[in-house]
Design a protein around this motif. Structure first.
Motif, PDB file in Angstrom:
ATOM      1  N   GLY A 127     -92.758  16.842  20.386  1.00 25.06           N
ATOM      2  CA  GLY A 127     -93.571  18.006  20.723  1.00 25.06           C
ATOM      3  C   GLY A 127     -92.946  18.740  21.896  1.00 25.06           C
ATOM      4  O   GLY A 127     -92.360  18.117  22.783  1.00 25.06           O
ATOM      5  N   TYR A 128     -93.053  20.049  21.901  1.00 27.91           N
ATOM      6  CA  TYR A 128     -92.467  20.865  22.969  1.00 27.91           C
ATOM      7  C   TYR A 128     -93.592  21.614  23.678  1.00 27.91           C
ATOM      8  O   TYR A 128     -94.310  22.400  23.051  1.00 27.91           O
ATOM      9  CB  TYR A 128     -91.442  21.832  22.390  1.00 27.91           C
ATOM     10  CG  TYR A 128     -90.266  21.127  21.735  1.00 27.91           C
ATOM     11  CD1 TYR A 128     -89.091  20.877  22.445  1.00 27.91           C
ATOM     12  CD2 TYR A 128     -90.345  20.683  20.418  1.00 27.91           C
ATOM     13  CE1 TYR A 128     -88.021  20.210  21.861  1.00 27.91           C
ATOM     14  CE2 TYR A 128     -89.285  20.014  19.817  1.00 27.91           C
ATOM     15  CZ  TYR A 128     -88.130  19.782  20.548  1.00 27.91           C
ATOM     16  OH  TYR A 128     -87.082  19.116  19.955  1.00 27.91           O
ATOM     17  N   PHE A 129     -93.742  21.346  24.981  1.00 28.45           N
ATOM     18  CA  PHE A 129     -94.841  21.950  25.726  1.00 28.45           C
ATOM     19  C   PHE A 129     -94.338  22.829  26.873  1.00 28.45           C
ATOM     20  O   PHE A 129     -93.206  22.710  27.339  1.00 28.45           O
ATOM     21  CB  PHE A 129     -95.776  20.870  26.262  1.00 28.45           C
ATOM     22  CG  PHE A 129     -95.208  20.030  27.372  1.00 28.45           C
ATOM     23  CD1 PHE A 129     -95.442  20.347  28.712  1.00 28.45           C
ATOM     24  CD2 PHE A 129     -94.452  18.888  27.090  1.00 28.45           C
ATOM     25  CE1 PHE A 129     -94.928  19.562  29.740  1.00 28.45           C
ATOM     26  CE2 PHE A 129     -93.930  18.099  28.108  1.00 28.45           C
ATOM     27  CZ  PHE A 129     -94.173  18.439  29.445  1.00 28.45           C
ATOM     28  N   ASP A 130     -95.225  23.702  27.319  1.00 30.36           N
ATOM     29  CA  ASP A 130     -94.937  24.620  28.421  1.00 30.36           C
ATOM     30  C   ASP A 130     -95.307  23.931  29.735  1.00 30.36           C
ATOM     31  O   ASP A 130     -96.489  23.682  29.996  1.00 30.36           O
ATOM     32  CB  ASP A 130     -95.764  25.889  28.235  1.00 30.36           C
ATOM     33  CG  ASP A 130     -95.462  26.948  29.295  1.00 30.36           C
ATOM     34  OD1 ASP A 130     -94.857  26.608  30.327  1.00 30.36           O
ATOM     35  OD2 ASP A 130     -95.856  28.110  29.084  1.00 30.36           O
ATOM     36  N   PRO A 131     -94.323  23.598  30.578  1.00 28.38           N
ATOM     37  CA  PRO A 131     -94.599  22.878  31.827  1.00 28.38           C
ATOM     38  C   PRO A 131     -95.413  23.676  32.844  1.00 28.38           C
ATOM     39  O   PRO A 131     -95.928  23.108  33.803  1.00 28.38           O
ATOM     40  CB  PRO A 131     -93.202  22.558  32.363  1.00 28.38           C
ATOM     41  CG  PRO A 131     -92.315  23.603  31.776  1.00 28.38           C
ATOM     42  CD  PRO A 131     -92.881  23.906  30.430  1.00 28.38           C
TER      43      PRO A 131
ATOM     44  N   PHE B 287    -105.075  17.197  20.457  1.00 25.76           N
ATOM     45  CA  PHE B 287    -103.951  16.790  21.296  1.00 25.76           C
ATOM     46  C   PHE B 287    -102.712  17.629  20.990  1.00 25.76           C
ATOM     47  O   PHE B 287    -102.007  18.085  21.897  1.00 25.76           O
ATOM     48  CB  PHE B 287    -103.662  15.303  21.069  1.00 25.76           C
ATOM     49  CG  PHE B 287    -102.449  14.793  21.780  1.00 25.76           C
ATOM     50  CD1 PHE B 287    -102.417  14.697  23.168  1.00 25.76           C
ATOM     51  CD2 PHE B 287    -101.321  14.398  21.070  1.00 25.76           C
ATOM     52  CE1 PHE B 287    -101.287  14.226  23.827  1.00 25.76           C
ATOM     53  CE2 PHE B 287    -100.191  13.922  21.722  1.00 25.76           C
ATOM     54  CZ  PHE B 287    -100.179  13.832  23.106  1.00 25.76           C
ATOM     55  N   GLU B 288    -102.452  17.872  19.731  1.00 25.96           N
ATOM     56  CA  GLU B 288    -101.227  18.572  19.343  1.00 25.96           C
ATOM     57  C   GLU B 288    -101.266  20.070  19.660  1.00 25.96           C
ATOM     58  O   GLU B 288    -100.241  20.745  19.613  1.00 25.96           O
ATOM     59  CB  GLU B 288    -100.929  18.328  17.860  1.00 25.96           C
ATOM     60  CG  GLU B 288    -100.498  16.898  17.595  1.00 25.96           C
ATOM     61  CD  GLU B 288     -99.855  16.698  16.245  1.00 25.96           C
ATOM     62  OE1 GLU B 288     -99.999  17.571  15.368  1.00 25.96           O
ATOM     63  OE2 GLU B 288     -99.200  15.650  16.070  1.00 25.96           O
ATOM     64  N   LYS B 289    -102.444  20.578  19.995  1.00 20.51           N
ATOM     65  CA  LYS B 289    -102.526  21.990  20.416  1.00 20.51           C
ATOM     66  C   LYS B 289    -101.828  22.211  21.757  1.00 20.51           C
ATOM     67  O   LYS B 289    -101.552  23.352  22.146  1.00 20.51           O
ATOM     68  CB  LYS B 289    -103.993  22.414  20.512  1.00 20.51           C
ATOM     69  CG  LYS B 289    -104.655  22.587  19.150  1.00 20.51           C
ATOM     70  CD  LYS B 289    -106.114  22.990  19.299  1.00 20.51           C
ATOM     71  CE  LYS B 289    -106.764  23.133  17.930  1.00 20.51           C
ATOM     72  NZ  LYS B 289    -108.209  23.477  18.032  1.00 20.51           N
ATOM     73  N   VAL B 290    -101.542  21.128  22.461  1.00 18.78           N
ATOM     74  CA  VAL B 290    -100.790  21.197  23.724  1.00 18.78           C
ATOM     75  C   VAL B 290     -99.375  21.725  23.473  1.00 18.78           C
ATOM     76  O   VAL B 290     -98.800  22.400  24.317  1.00 18.78           O
ATOM     77  CB  VAL B 290    -100.724  19.783  24.360  1.00 18.78           C
ATOM     78  CG1 VAL B 290     -99.682  19.727  25.459  1.00 18.78           C
ATOM     79  CG2 VAL B 290    -102.087  19.387  24.895  1.00 18.78           C
ATOM     80  N   PHE B 291     -98.837  21.424  22.299  1.00 16.61           N
ATOM     81  CA  PHE B 291     -97.435  21.711  22.016  1.00 16.61           C
ATOM     82  C   PHE B 291     -97.251  23.061  21.324  1.00 16.61           C
ATOM     83  O   PHE B 291     -97.989  23.415  20.407  1.00 16.61           O
ATOM     84  CB  PHE B 291     -96.832  20.588  21.171  1.00 16.61           C
ATOM     85  CG  PHE B 291     -97.003  19.230  21.794  1.00 16.61           C
ATOM     86  CD1 PHE B 291     -96.354  18.912  22.973  1.00 16.61           C
ATOM     87  CD2 PHE B 291     -97.844  18.280  21.215  1.00 16.61           C
ATOM     88  CE1 PHE B 291     -96.524  17.666  23.564  1.00 16.61           C
ATOM     89  CE2 PHE B 291     -98.018  17.039  21.797  1.00 16.61           C
ATOM     90  CZ  PHE B 291     -97.360  16.737  22.982  1.00 16.61           C
ATOM     91  N   VAL B 292     -96.224  23.775  21.770  1.00 18.79           N
ATOM     92  CA  VAL B 292     -95.894  25.063  21.168  1.00 18.79           C
ATOM     93  C   VAL B 292     -95.332  24.848  19.771  1.00 18.79           C
ATOM     94  O   VAL B 292     -95.595  25.612  18.840  1.00 18.79           O
ATOM     95  CB  VAL B 292     -94.879  25.828  22.047  1.00 18.79           C
ATOM     96  CG1 VAL B 292     -94.464  27.133  21.395  1.00 18.79           C
ATOM     97  CG2 VAL B 292     -95.474  26.076  23.437  1.00 18.79           C
ATOM     98  N   LYS B 293     -94.550  23.779  19.628  1.00 19.61           N
ATOM     99  CA  LYS B 293     -94.038  23.414  18.306  1.00 19.61           C
ATOM    100  C   LYS B 293     -93.937  21.898  18.205  1.00 19.61           C
ATOM    101  O   LYS B 293     -93.761  21.201  19.206  1.00 19.61           O
ATOM    102  CB  LYS B 293     -92.688  24.071  18.021  1.00 19.61           C
ATOM    103  CG  LYS B 293     -91.598  23.788  19.041  1.00 19.61           C
ATOM    104  CD  LYS B 293     -90.308  24.525  18.666  1.00 19.61           C
ATOM    105  CE  LYS B 293     -89.220  24.285  19.705  1.00 19.61           C
ATOM    106  NZ  LYS B 293     -87.950  24.932  19.332  1.00 19.61           N
TER     107      LYS B 293
END
Length: 252
Positions: free
Chosen positions: A42-46, A238-244
């Motif tokens: 998962g890729y998230f915005d820090p 939980f996965e809504k945290v990730f952009v992709k």
């Protein structure tokens, strides 16, 4: 001509300012985790989430949902004797496992949403109930009368009373019902052939106690287990945290 030089100077000035300005940080951060036979990236915005919050929420959702307690499954007299003779040590072990897991849960940093606060509270309550049930079982194997002081006594009274009665006919009747009634089938998996083999065994009474204790265990478990998240609402949130998200899953 003067206007031309002024225009060129302005352009050069803007270019120099652009070169000196720090590059805008827009890169996403990779977070790898596992779930249900899949390796997930998962890729998230820090700028929106901290890794420790994602870590804590993931642990609450997946690794820390498994019971921390050593399995206490008894199906034969040999295991029954072992548990009874080691009940004091097993109680100490259960307390250690309980305190370790409680500390883990209490120290989690979570994503700041009501759903995770609620899930955290439910996890702590579940842990408490599992611990009290483990204690009740261990103490019950050592001293059956202690079951009457268990927090699950009222809910599972039928089985506790059958294990503590002096009337063997009553004990046998409830025991036999585990293999015949629909209610018994829901709480205890067994066949009439298995019952007949135990009935004719020299340690019949011990088999009766073992089966009734397992029924008590199942009854108590059913009384506090949270409803299954069949729609995977928690993981979807939980996965809504990730952009992709990228998944690599085992073949079915």
């Amino acid at each position: 001509m003067k206007k031309l030089f002024t225009g060129l100077s302005l352009v050069l000035s803007l270019m120099m300012i652009a070169q000196k300005a720090p590059a805008k940080k827009s890169s996403l951060v990779l977070y790898s985790y596992q779930t249900f036979g899949c390796d997930v990236k998962g890729y998230f915005d820090p700028s929106k989430y901290k890794k420790e919050e994602i870590d804590g929420t993931y642990k609450l959702l997946y690794p820390l949902t498994w019971s921390p307690f050593t399995s206490l499954i008894v199906f034969n007299p040999a295991k029954y004797d072992e548990v009874r003779s080691n009940s004091a040590q097993l109680l100490q072990q259960a307390e250690k496992e309980y305190l370790e897991r409680k500390k883990e849960l209490e120290e989690l940093k979570l994503i700041d949403l009501p759903i995770w606060k609620k899930q955290h509270e439910e996890a702590l309550t579940l842990l408490e109930n599992e611990y009290h049930l483990n204690k009740a079982l261990l103490m019950g194997y050592a001293d059956p009368q202690s079951l009457k002081n268990s927090k699950f006594y009222t809910t599972c009274k039928e089985y506790a009373d059958a294990m503590t009665t002096k009337d063997k006919k009553k004990m046998y009747s409830v025991w036999k019902g585990l293999f015949e009634s629909k209610k018994g089938e829901e709480l205890y998996s067994g066949t009439k052939d298995a019952f007949n083999a135990k009935w004719n065994d020299p340690r019949k009474d011990d088999y009766a106690f073992i089966d009734l204790m397992n029924a008590f265990n199942n009854c108590a478990n059913h009384s506090f287990r949270p409803k299954a998240d069949e729609d995977n609402t928690l993981f979807k949130t939980f996965e809504k945290v990730f952009v992709k998200v990228k998944r690599d899953c085992d073949e079915p």
